[in-house]
Design an enzyme around this catalytic site. Structure first.
Site, PDB file in Angstrom:
ATOM      1  N   LYS A  56      -2.514  -0.428  -6.035  1.00  0.00           N
ATOM      2  CA  LYS A  56      -2.170   0.237  -4.623  1.00  0.00           C
ATOM      3  C   LYS A  56      -3.231  -0.484  -3.554  1.00  0.00           C
ATOM      4  O   LYS A  56      -4.179  -0.838  -3.979  1.00  0.00           O
ATOM      5  CB  LYS A  56      -3.038   1.826  -4.924  1.00  0.00           C
ATOM      6  CG  LYS A  56      -2.636   2.653  -3.758  1.00  0.00           C
ATOM      7  CD  LYS A  56      -3.381   3.996  -4.206  1.00  0.00           C
ATOM      8  CE  LYS A  56      -3.016   5.074  -2.991  1.00  0.00           C
ATOM      9  NZ  LYS A  56      -3.298   6.470  -3.604  1.00  0.00           N
TER      10      LYS A  56
ATOM     11  N   SER B 175      -2.611  12.344  -6.076  1.00  0.00           N
ATOM     12  CA  SER B 175      -1.643  11.194  -5.558  1.00  0.00           C
ATOM     13  C   SER B 175      -1.621  10.205  -6.488  1.00  0.00           C
ATOM     14  O   SER B 175      -0.820   9.394  -6.297  1.00  0.00           O
ATOM     15  CB  SER B 175      -2.693  10.527  -4.617  1.00  0.00           C
ATOM     16  OG  SER B 175      -2.752  11.270  -3.303  1.00  0.00           O
TER      17      SER B 175
ATOM     18  N   SER C 281       0.422  10.108  -2.611  1.00  0.00           N
ATOM     19  CA  SER C 281       0.142   8.886  -1.944  1.00  0.00           C
ATOM     20  C   SER C 281       0.203   7.797  -2.599  1.00  0.00           C
ATOM     21  O   SER C 281       0.568   6.612  -1.990  1.00  0.00           O
ATOM     22  CB  SER C 281      -1.312   8.902  -1.138  1.00  0.00           C
ATOM     23  OG  SER C 281      -2.385   8.682  -2.309  1.00  0.00           O
TER      24      SER C 281
END
Ligand SMILES: [Zn+2]
Lengths: 493, 488
Positions: free
Chosen positions: B81, B180, B156
């Site tokens: 990420k 997330s 997210s």
């Protein structure tokens, strides 16, 4: 109050002092003054994305030392907080500080008051925080040096109990002295390692409520602190007398103009939005740690003053001068321990030693000879080996050369001559060279005696024992007037 | 070996690599080719680090060929990420304000993964600063759901979930502040583990809400999640909030056992407005658990109804401070300006997207003088009550099972105009972050459109072994027929 009979000043000081740790408070960067710009930095103290603070335990120990020396309560559990504001020298956009639950609360500092009881000033709190970097403004650009970012800082906040500029300065001197005794700070105001903001308000005498205060910043010397507070008290008193109102605002001290002026409201109107720092756990201080630090605590100035007053016959003034700096008192005590009489050691320390250290750019211990050597020198004076003046000359030389007392006295030919035969010979030379003046002396100008003494001392480069010179000259002049067999010169001439 | 190496799980790839049936370079190449083929549809990657990945893979092959035993993840290609600082690799946090930021240091978990021999394929898309539940808040365009390109992958960590679901990487790293990891894992039909707060170091992860952020893996299987957890967890001298508890061997906890597992089912979590298919799938899974010897009982988490409100005060308050460092002074985007104030205003106005600005303002307000007690402080008190709810519940059960999200993947644009609706998609995950507990999401079915449904299993603090064991047993029981994404 000297300012006005009708008004009194209420002053509180907020002192920031950098701590003498090897590394910064939340990262491993070196904590040192004077490195090349942005040399002592890392992702943590530059506020890079994702970095986290790690608390330097050494900071805790030094703070507890200060807390104990100021009779503060050491909180077993304290917390860090974020103080939010934007400024280019503040890399994270917040400063890690303490707000609720600071490390030390409720201490006091006692100020000496000559021979009376000391004046006690209460402290509101002592808390930990990190220093910011430094903005440097150039004609074409503003630059930021982050070397200072993350330097451990103590904020020591007094209650508003100071009543005059002089008292505020005395408090500041005492606080600085304590910090230097404890070896937690170098107390250098010019380099910014010891900084002071003053909260000043004025109120009618007898009033219990506080008036609106101004906060004065940029006070980077003791002289400025005193001047700025005096100026502010006068300004506020004048405003109040004229029926005006004091605005709660922040002022900057302008040393060029010798006055304080308000900052633009934009420059200080902050809501700091404090909240507990989620990146650091609660700071736990085990009671054993406090006791361990208490057991190893060095003497503080107040204790040393009390000890001198109790054990030594020194004046309050002498005690004050000798105890302001720990190393000065240490020096004095080392001389006494080496066998120098208290008064002589005190006098020598207060005059020659302090002069030498003040005139030097070196640190105290590098500026003056080791106390054992100074004691050896003073012993030569006590034993009439050298004159007091010769000792001063030798001391000045020792400060520069680093050589010991005996070597220095010898090298400079300062050994005092007490041998009567040598002195008598010089006296005869002087008296025969000044036959005219000898005649005048016998004609009644007895003041010329001093002249003869001076000539002899001069001829002997200052090393003659003045007592012997006096005696010999007296004898010889009396003989010249009323000759007597017993006064015949013993040799020469 | 099959020729679609990118479809391998970590567990299978690890075995094949160690037996030298495949090489790390082959495996990495397969993933890079898969990325080239699928990225035009997905937009899961913000940076593909092809040459770095191949260099790492070559190094991994050397280690695999050596006499020393290869480390746990040797030669395993992962996606990261874009919130993790990787030395020398652009780290944007999906924000304009960090568009060209290249960190000079590695996050602690990146160091750990390097030591474990992993290969980094690149950086994955996300909602800007991890603020969002759909990856539509990325400054670099949304990621699409591999099951339906018109739908979001969740957020997210949407890029992390989509990339794993689409077999672009064997597993990925995500962060979970309010759901997330779990919510995108649910919406993309994979496994996502959010460990206990403090179990994994946060050093080097761009902070959103410091007291809630936690790192975790997104994987194809529960076993892979356990393997990743072992590599990630553990004490870190750079993170003072990181736990010093020893890290168990999570993989050895996977004994397939479900008997006597006490499952708590919070009555508050089966809410009005929940998609019926989700409700059905979760209830069916509960039945299956009971059939396998677990006992299910209803429990109550009475303060969970305040979780979303509490979260949006605490998380935004912390974020308002955490994001203050993006000021255009030291790194990142800087706008042209005449003076300092204009520099701040323009840099932040142009650098941050609307959701980030909304949260900074919300958090700033919650901390403001005069509002602090009513908002931030009260939220902290409620947070304590929520934590106590869970503590009480875990006196009577070993795990708590809920839906991960009330709906399956929604359409792009469906909720962007309604922040509150978007916030509610994390309604079942948020309270877990507030309580600091471990939880995972795993697939438990599909709706009539073929979209995956996620099951959330929550454990007590440091109960990762328990939730992984239960999830693995459930996965191995074959009760849920996994379907590959149809759109890639
Ligand atoms: Zn540093």
């Amino acid at each position: 109050m000297a300012i006005s009979d009708a008004y009194e000043a209420v002053i509180g000081l907020e002192v920031h002092t950098q701590l003498l740790t090897r590394s910064k408070i939340f990262c491993g960067c070196a904590n040192e003054f004077g490195a090349a710009p942005n040399h002592n930095v890392c992702p943590v103290c530059m506020g890079m994305p994702g970095v986290l603070p790690v608390f330097n335990r050494r900071v805790l120990e030094l703070t507890i030392r200060v807390g104990l020396a100021t009779h503060s309560q050491i909180s077993e559990r304290s917390i860090f907080a974020r103080k939010n504001y934007f400024y280019p020298d503040l890399p994270k956009g917040y400063q890690i500080s303490q707000y609720e639950r600071p490390l030390c609360v409720g201490g006091y500092i006692e100020l000496p008051t000559g021979n009376g009881a000391p004046r006690r000033i209460q402290l509101a709190r002592i808390h930990l925080e990190e220093d910011a970097g430094k903005n440097i403004h150039r004609p074409t650009a503003s630059l930021v040096d982050f070397n200072r970012s993350g330097t451990p800082l103590l904020e020591i906040v007094s209650e508003p109990e100071l009543r005059s500029a002089e008292e505020a300065t005395a408090y500041l001197r005492e606080l600085r002295s304590i910090l230097r005794y404890l070896e937690v700070s170098d107390g250098n105001m010019e380099e910014g390692s010891f900084r002071c903001d003053a909260n000043v308000s004025v109120r009618p005498c007898g009033a219990t409520e506080l008036g609106a205060k101004t906060e004065i910043k940029n006070l980077n010397s003791f002289k400025f602190v005193e001047k700025a507070i005096k100026h502010e008290i006068e300004r506020q008193t004048a405003v109040l007398k004229a029926g005006g109102k004091i605005m709660q605002e922040t002022h900057l001290w302008d040393p060029e103009r010798g006055e304080t002026r308000p900052m633009r409201s934009k420059e200080y109107a902050h809501d700091y939005r404090y909240f507990p720092e989620p990146d650091l756990p609660e700071l736990y201080v085990p009671p054993e740690l406090v006791e361990q630090i208490r057991a190893q605590a060095p003497e503080v100035p107040a204790a040393r003053r009390a000890r001198y007053a109790r054990d030594l016959s020194l004046s309050a003034y002498e005690i004050d001068v000798l105890t302001q700096e720990r190393e000065v008192g240490d020096y004095f005590e080392a001389m006494v321990a080496a066998g120098i009489e208290t008064k002589a050691a005190a006098n020598w320390t207060m005059t020659e030693v302090l002069r030498a250290s003040n005139e030097s750019t070196e640190t105290f211990s590098n500026a003056v000879p080791p106390p054992a050597q100074t004691a050896a020198l003073l012993k030569l004076v006590a034993q009439n080996e050298i004159s007091l003046n010769a000792a001063k000359t030798a001391f000045a030389a020792m400060c520069k050369s680093g050589q010991d007392a005996a070597t220095t006295v010898k090298a400079l030919g300062l050994a005092q001559v007490s041998d009567e035969a040598t002195i008598s010979q010089v006296c005869d030379q002087v008296l025969s060279a000044e036959a005219d003046k000898v005649a005048q002396f016998h004609a009644g100008r007895e003041k010329l005696f001093g002249f003869f003494v001076g000539q002899v001392v001069k001829a002997m480069k200052g090393n003659a024992n003045p007592k012997v010179v006096n005696e010999v000259l007296k004898r010889k002049l009396a003989m010249a007037g009323r000759p007597s067999p017993s006064d015949l010169p013993s040799s020469g001439a | 070996m099959n020729d679609e190496l990118f479809r391998l799980t970590i567990n299978d790839a690890r075995a094949a690599l160690r037996k030298r049936e495949i090489s790390a370079v082959e495996l990495t190449r397969a993933c890079l080719e898969r990325i080239s083929a699928t990225e035009p549809k997905l937009n899961a990657f913000l940076t593909v680090a092809e040459s770095e990945a191949l260099t790492q893979a070559q190094a991994a092959d050397q280690r695999l060929a050596g006499t020393q035993p290869a480390p746990a993840l040797c030669g395993i290609p992962l996606g990261i990420k874009d919130i993790f600082c990787v030395r020398g690799m652009r780290t944007t946090c999906a924000s304009r304000i960090l568009e060209n930021f290249v960190p000079p240091f590695d996050a602690t978990v990146i160091v750990r993964l390097r030591e474990a021999g992993a290969v980094f394929l690149g950086k994955l898309n996300m909602d800007e600063f991890a603020m969002g539940s759909s990856t539509e808040n990325s400054a670099f365009g949304p990621t699409r759901n591999p099951y339906d390109l018109a739908r979001v992958p969740g957020g997210s960590s949407g890029g992390s979930a989509a990339a794993v679901a689409a077999d672009e990487c064997l597993a990925s790293l995500g962060t979970d502040t309010g759901g997330s990891i779990r919510q995108p894992a649910a919406l993309c039909g994979i496994v996502g583990v959010k460990p206990t707060y403090s179990r994994v170091s946060r050093y080097g992860i761009v902070a959103f809400a410091s007291s809630l952020d936690q790192v975790g893996p997104l994987t194809k299987t529960v076993r892979d999640g356990a393997i990743m957890m072992h590599a990630l967890a553990g004490v870190d001298p750079r993170d003072s909030t990181c736990s010093a508890r020893p890290v168990p061997d999570y993989e050895s906890a996977l004994n397939g056992e479900l008997r006597n597992l006490r499952v708590g089912v919070p009555k508050e979590f089966f809410v009005e407005g929940m998609q019926p298919a989700v409700d059905d799938a979760v209830r069916a899974t509960l039945k299956h658990l009971e059939a396998a010897g677990a006992t299910a009982r209803e429990i109550s988490l009475p303060h969970s109804q305040y979780a979303v409100a509490t979260y949006y005060l605490i998380a935004t308050a912390e974020a308002s401070a955490n994001l203050a460092r993006y000021d255009g002074i030291r790194y990142g985007f800087r706008a042209e300006a005449e003076d300092l104030n204009e520099l701040y205003h323009r840099t932040r106005a142009l650098g941050f997207g609307p959701e980030v600005k909304r949260r900074i303002m919300l958090g700033t307000f919650a901390l403001s003088s005069g509002y602090y007690d009513a908002y931030y402080l009260k939220a902290q008190r409620v947070r304590t009550l929520i934590r106590k709810d869970f503590e009480a519940a875990f006196n009577t059960c070993d795990v708590i099972v809920t839906p991960t999200s009330p709906t399956t993947a929604f359409r792009l644009g469906e909720k962007t105009q309604d922040p509150l609706q978007m916030y509610l998609s994390d309604i079942f995950t948020i309270s877990v972050n507030l309580a600091g507990l471990p939880a995972l999401s795993m697939p438990c079915g599909y709706d009539s459109d073929g979209l995956p449904i996620g099951l959330q299993i929550i454990g007590p603090a440091f109960g990762e072994e328990t939730i992984l064991r239960a999830a693995d047993a459930l996965e191995r029981s074959g009760s849920i027929a996994r379907r590959r994404p149809s759109a890639v």
